[in-house]
Design a protein around this motif. Structure first.
Motif, PDB file in Angstrom:
ATOM      1  N   GLU A 165       0.829  -1.206   0.000  1.00 43.69           N
ATOM      2  CA  GLU A 165       0.000   0.000   0.000  1.00 43.69           C
ATOM      3  C   GLU A 165       0.867   1.261   0.000  1.00 43.69           C
ATOM      4  O   GLU A 165       0.619   2.215  -0.725  1.00 43.69           O
ATOM      5  N   GLY A 182     -11.848   7.114   4.279  1.00 43.50           N
ATOM      6  CA  GLY A 182     -11.540   5.680   4.218  1.00 43.50           C
ATOM      7  C   GLY A 182     -11.551   5.044   5.593  1.00 43.50           C
ATOM      8  O   GLY A 182     -12.014   3.908   5.759  1.00 43.50           O
ATOM      9  N   PHE A 223     -14.105   1.952   6.079  1.00 40.07           N
ATOM     10  CA  PHE A 223     -13.564   0.627   6.384  1.00 40.07           C
ATOM     11  C   PHE A 223     -13.538   0.353   7.877  1.00 40.07           C
ATOM     12  O   PHE A 223     -13.535  -0.813   8.296  1.00 40.07           O
ATOM     13  N   THR A 239     -11.966  -6.896   5.273  1.00 43.44           N
ATOM     14  CA  THR A 239     -11.824  -5.474   5.011  1.00 43.44           C
ATOM     15  C   THR A 239     -10.460  -5.162   4.418  1.00 43.44           C
ATOM     16  O   THR A 239     -10.338  -4.352   3.486  1.00 43.44           O
ATOM     17  N   THR A 297      -9.199  -3.162   0.830  1.00 41.23           N
ATOM     18  CA  THR A 297      -8.320  -1.980   0.768  1.00 41.23           C
ATOM     19  C   THR A 297      -7.121  -2.242  -0.129  1.00 41.23           C
ATOM     20  O   THR A 297      -6.675  -1.348  -0.860  1.00 41.23           O
ATOM     21  N   ALA A 354      -8.264   4.085   0.352  1.00 38.53           N
ATOM     22  CA  ALA A 354      -7.688   2.762   0.620  1.00 38.53           C
ATOM     23  C   ALA A 354      -6.709   2.805   1.791  1.00 38.53           C
ATOM     24  O   ALA A 354      -6.769   1.969   2.700  1.00 38.53           O
ATOM     25  N   GLY A 391      -8.303   3.014   5.244  1.00 37.42           N
ATOM     26  CA  GLY A 391      -8.807   1.777   5.828  1.00 37.42           C
ATOM     27  C   GLY A 391      -7.744   0.739   6.091  1.00 37.42           C
ATOM     28  O   GLY A 391      -7.962  -0.205   6.849  1.00 37.42           O
ATOM     29  N   GLU A 392      -6.586   0.913   5.473  1.00 37.34           N
ATOM     30  CA  GLU A 392      -5.532  -0.101   5.559  1.00 37.34           C
ATOM     31  C   GLU A 392      -4.803  -0.109   6.895  1.00 37.34           C
ATOM     32  O   GLU A 392      -4.611  -1.162   7.503  1.00 37.34           O
TER      33      GLU A 392
END
Length: 451
Positions: A39, A85, A89, A101, A105, A143, A146-147
């Motif tokens: 990510e 995000g 998430f 989840t 992401t 993304a 939520g990561e």
């Protein structure tokens, strides 16, 4: 005889359960580190391209200063999207679990980055190019939002609770590894091809490579089971129906303090890794490769420093380590820009590298310090919102404000003042947030007693 056999079977079952737990803990740590690496690889590719390439590709008719400002504005959009995000998430992470989840992401980030690598420039499709770029940056921000908390919890909630600082750092290590890979890819290409080729097509290759990395990340994350802490919440039917709303209502103070304690970590980090690419090249006319190499070595140093300071926080407490790092940022604020302005090539290189040390002192224990501040059934949303809210006020605007401050005041020391103010905010918030380094976070009553 039967009792003896039953005891043996129970012992065997317990041994198998312990072995499975250790296996899952190792997989969770690996999935946490590798997932965040992918990510952040994607995210840092954009950061580097925003400083070196996008002004030419997507804002070619602007002046040098205006092009940099416009490019960093699209960069800031990704930070503004992070709390969104975290909310989206965070809701599902506390409703249906961490594992599912995190798969979503990872896909969202990888696909968005791959499309950036295929996006035509303004010369080919006109104003649609920067507009699509902004949209893709929004998706990247959502993304990343939520990561982070999911990756942290995946490791923290599976492993030995006496080593939560170290476990949380597996997700944090993904940042320098992603920076090494992303910046390293850009560095290699800028060294191998001409400036014209790099601006034309070379920068696209690392973005397209992210699609391959996503496939690797998915294979790893699909093998992980749900964390035992959250599985217990589900089994006991304690999962919140509206987790984000609940955590904002019941733990708003922890969310704000979590955001504030990131100011002296996040804001300087994006000065050290993104704005420095613009400042040093403009001030000394050094090559882009020289500055990228310095950032790369600094990131490699963090690979050692982040786990070290995270483990240290398990022994002496999160807040003590974190405060030292925040004060360190204030101490180096003026010397850092003095060295970048007046130093020779070697001095500038060392300044860029060593600035990562006080950052690591904060980033190492940060995941566990924030994650421990919320109960299990609200932890994904609470930790994510606290962590990502800082992106709107600290990380996202940092290169943009730094460029504006330098252009307006004509002195880099105005940026130093900016760093000192950020450090003061962090020191205050760290002093106010509870230190749960040794608390039992499997028992949600510890959070009720703290109210």
């Amino acid at each position: 005889m039967v009792l003896g056999q039953d005891e043996a079977e129970r012992a065997l079952a317990a041994a198998r359960a312990e072995s499975e737990q250790k296996t899952q803990a190792r997989r969770a740590a690996a999935a946490s580190a590798i997932g965040t690496t992918i990510e952040w690889y994607d995210f840092f590719l954009y950061n580097t391209a925003a400083a070196l390439v996008f002004p030419h590709v997507f804002f070619p008719s602007s002046s040098t200063y205006a092009g940099v400002m416009q490019s960093f504005a699209t960069y800031a959009v990704g930070f503004a999207a992070r709390p969104i995000g975290a909310a989206i998430f965070g809701h599902w992470g506390d409703r249906i679990g961490r594992k599912t989840t995190l798969i979503v992401t990872l896909l969202l980030m990888g696909i968005s980055s791959g499309v950036v690598g295929m996006l035509p420039g303004t010369a080919q499709i006109g104003v649609a190019a920067p507009l699509i770029l902004v949209l893709l940056r929004l998706l990247q921000g959502i993304a990343i939002g939520g990561e982070w908390s999911g990756s942290v919890l995946l490791a923290m909630e599976w492993g030995d609770q006496r080593k939560r600082g170290m476990l949380g750092a597996f997700a944090q290590v993904g940042v320098p590894v992603g920076l090494v890979l992303g910046t390293g890819g850009m560095t290699l290409l800028s060294a191998l091809v001409s400036d014209d080729a790099f601006t034309s097509w070379g920068w696209r290759i690392p973005f397209l490579a992210s699609l391959v990395l996503v496939g690797v990340g998915l294979m790893i994350r699909l093998r992980i089971l749900e964390t035992p802490m959250f599985a217990t919440v589900v089994a006991e039917k304690r999962a919140a129906r509206n987790p984000v709303g609940d955590v904002i209502k019941k733990h708003w103070r922890e969310i704000l303090l979590s955001a504030g304690l990131r100011f002296s970590e996040q804001m300087p980090f994006y000065l050290f890794t993104s704005y420095v690419l613009v400042y040093v090249v403009a001030a000394h006319h050094f090559t882009k490769t020289f500055v990228l190499n310095a950032v790369l070595v600094g990131a490699a140093l963090e690979l050692v420093m982040i786990p070290y300071f995270a483990r240290l926080s398990d022994r002496i407490g999160r807040k003590r380590v974190y405060l030292t790092g925040a004060i360190g940022i204030a101490v180096i604020a003026f010397p850092y820009f003095w060295l970048l302005t007046n130093g020779n090539k070697l001095v500038i290189f060392l300044a860029i590298v060593l600035a990562m040390v006080p950052h690591s002192m904060q980033y190492g224990p940060q995941a566990s310090l924030i994650g421990e501040s919320f109960p299990t059934h609200l932890r994904y949303g609470g930790a994510g919102l606290g962590y990502q809210l800082a992106s709107v006020f600290a990380g996202g605007p940092a290169p943009l404000l730094a460029a504006w401050l330098f252009h307006t005041t004509e002195t880099p020391y105005s940026i130093s003042v900016y760093m000192v103010v950020a450090a003061a905010v962090t020191v205050l918030c760290v002093l106010l947030i509870p230190d749960r380094s040794r608390a039992d976070i499997t028992d949600d009553s510890v959070y009720l007693r703290a109210k």
